[in-house]
Design an enzyme around this catalytic site. Structure first.
Site, mmCIF file in Angstrom:
data_model
loop_
_atom_site.group_PDB
_atom_site.id
_atom_site.type_symbol
_atom_site.label_atom_id
_atom_site.label_comp_id
_atom_site.label_asym_id
_atom_site.label_seq_id
_atom_site.Cartn_x
_atom_site.Cartn_y
_atom_site.Cartn_z
ATOM 1 N N ASP A 1 0.849 -1.208 0.000
ATOM 2 C CA ASP A 1 0.000 0.000 0.000
ATOM 3 C C ASP A 1 0.884 1.258 0.000
ATOM 4 O OD1 ASP A 1 -2.270 1.580 0.188
ATOM 5 O OD2 ASP A 1 -2.832 0.934 2.202
ATOM 6 N N SER B 1 -2.921 -9.807 1.977
ATOM 7 C CA SER B 1 -3.020 -10.268 3.384
ATOM 8 C C SER B 1 -1.782 -10.983 3.912
ATOM 9 C CB SER B 1 -4.236 -11.185 3.627
ATOM 10 O OG SER B 1 -5.439 -10.443 3.691
HETATM 11 N N1 AR6 Z 1 5.241 -5.233 -4.862
HETATM 12 C C1 AR6 Z 1 4.678 -6.450 -4.694
HETATM 13 N N2 AR6 Z 1 4.452 -7.009 -3.480
HETATM 14 C C2 AR6 Z 1 4.829 -6.295 -2.395
HETATM 15 C C3 AR6 Z 1 5.429 -5.021 -2.477
HETATM 16 C C4 AR6 Z 1 5.632 -4.493 -3.784
HETATM 17 N N3 AR6 Z 1 6.184 -3.276 -3.983
HETATM 18 N N4 AR6 Z 1 5.682 -4.582 -1.218
HETATM 19 C C5 AR6 Z 1 5.260 -5.551 -0.374
HETATM 20 N N5 AR6 Z 1 4.759 -6.591 -1.077
HETATM 21 P P1 AR6 Z 1 1.229 -6.082 2.916
HETATM 22 P P2 AR6 Z 1 -1.410 -6.999 3.884
HETATM 23 C C6 AR6 Z 1 4.170 -7.855 -0.606
HETATM 24 O O1 AR6 Z 1 1.756 -6.017 4.309
HETATM 25 O O2 AR6 Z 1 -0.763 -8.141 4.578
HETATM 26 C C7 AR6 Z 1 -0.932 -1.899 4.843
HETATM 27 O O3 AR6 Z 1 -0.512 -1.043 5.869
HETATM 28 C C8 AR6 Z 1 4.543 -8.316 0.782
HETATM 29 O O4 AR6 Z 1 5.809 -8.975 0.760
HETATM 30 O O5 AR6 Z 1 1.551 -4.972 1.990
HETATM 31 O O6 AR6 Z 1 -2.638 -7.234 3.066
HETATM 32 C C9 AR6 Z 1 -2.365 -1.677 4.431
HETATM 33 O O7 AR6 Z 1 -2.716 -0.311 4.525
HETATM 34 C C10 AR6 Z 1 3.415 -9.274 1.082
HETATM 35 O O8 AR6 Z 1 3.700 -10.556 0.514
HETATM 36 O O9 AR6 Z 1 -0.409 -6.208 2.898
HETATM 37 C C11 AR6 Z 1 -3.112 -2.492 5.438
HETATM 38 O O10 AR6 Z 1 -3.270 -1.802 6.671
HETATM 39 C C12 AR6 Z 1 2.229 -8.696 0.331
HETATM 40 O O11 AR6 Z 1 2.771 -7.684 -0.528
HETATM 41 C C13 AR6 Z 1 -2.215 -3.679 5.653
HETATM 42 O O12 AR6 Z 1 -0.906 -3.225 5.349
HETATM 43 C C14 AR6 Z 1 1.158 -8.077 1.186
HETATM 44 O O13 AR6 Z 1 1.734 -7.465 2.312
HETATM 45 C C15 AR6 Z 1 -2.538 -4.811 4.698
HETATM 46 O O14 AR6 Z 1 -1.745 -5.927 4.997
#
Ligand code: AR6
Length: 175
Positions: free
Chosen positions: A33, A117
């Site tokens: 995000d 997630s």
């Molecule tokens: N490109 C692709 N994947 C990514 C990137 C990127 N640039 N950066 C991280 N990931 P998360 P959630 C992966 O924590 O668990 C936020 O604060 C990461 O390695 O981004 O759904 C939101 O506002 C992981 O595998 O999302 C919510 O409050 C995946 O993206 C909360 O986090 C998802 O990790 C959502 O948590």
């Protein structure tokens, strides 16, 4: 129609729509995000998200992509992992289904997903990958959406390998 996996950064994907792993307030945050807000342009994306008035867990809503190559961002709200007995799998599946439908309504033909997630929200990565692949396959096989390419973007090697294994196994859209 193809489902493919790549290892990379979702903000760099040249597709019609990318999916964001957002929160219910669509308020921005860390993880993917935060990366999407930085790359799209913080002020513009924050204003567009505010106008949407939040989003329920399992649902998805769209904004423009602003400075991204992608024309749209589909903000999907995944479940927080609470042990697996609280409807997490169904809510995660709903994120993938709703994101496809919202993208199709906008006319998108290609879409890239992060592993919703599996970061801050703590969903076990291998299980989340199974939900992602099976939901994408069943939705695309049962609903004519006009989407030609779905790209699963893994940020780490283990997730990438898991996607590759799942996509190599027989399914309605496997090669
Ligand atoms: N490109 C692709 N994947 C990514 C990137 C990127 N640039 N950066 C991280 N990931 P998360 P959630 C992966 O924590 O668990 C936020 O604060 C990461 O390695 O981004 O759904 C939101 O506002 C992981 O595998 O999302 C919510 O409050 C995946 O993206 C909360 O986090 C998802 O990790 C959502 O948590």
């Amino acid at each position: 129609m193809a489902i493919e996996a790549v290892r990379g950064d979702i903000t760099r994907q040249e597709v019609d729509a990318i999916v964001n792993a957002a929160n219910q307030g669509l308020a921005g945050g860390g993880g993917v995000d935060g990366a999407i807000h930085r790359a799209a342009g913080r002020a513009q994306l924050r204003a567009a998200c505010e106008a949407l008035g939040g989003c329920a867990t399992g649902d998805a809503k769209a904004t423009p992509g602003f400075n991204l190559a992608a024309q749209w961002i589909i903000h999907a709200v995944g479940p927080r992992w609470r042990g697996g007995g609280h409807g997490e799998a169904e809510l995660l599946a709903s994120c993938y289904r709703r994101s496809l439908v919202v993208a199709a309504e906008l006319g998108a033909r290609s879409i890239a997903f992060p592993a919703i997630s599996t970061g801050i929200y703590g969903y076990p990565a291998a299980e989340a990958a199974s939900v992602a692949v099976s939901t994408l396959r069943s939705t695309l096989a049962s609903t004519p959406l006009g989407i030609e390419l779905v790209r699963l973007v893994a940020f780490d090697d283990a997730t990438f390998e898991r996607y590759r294994e799942l996509l190599a196994a027989p399914g309605p859209l496997s090669p």
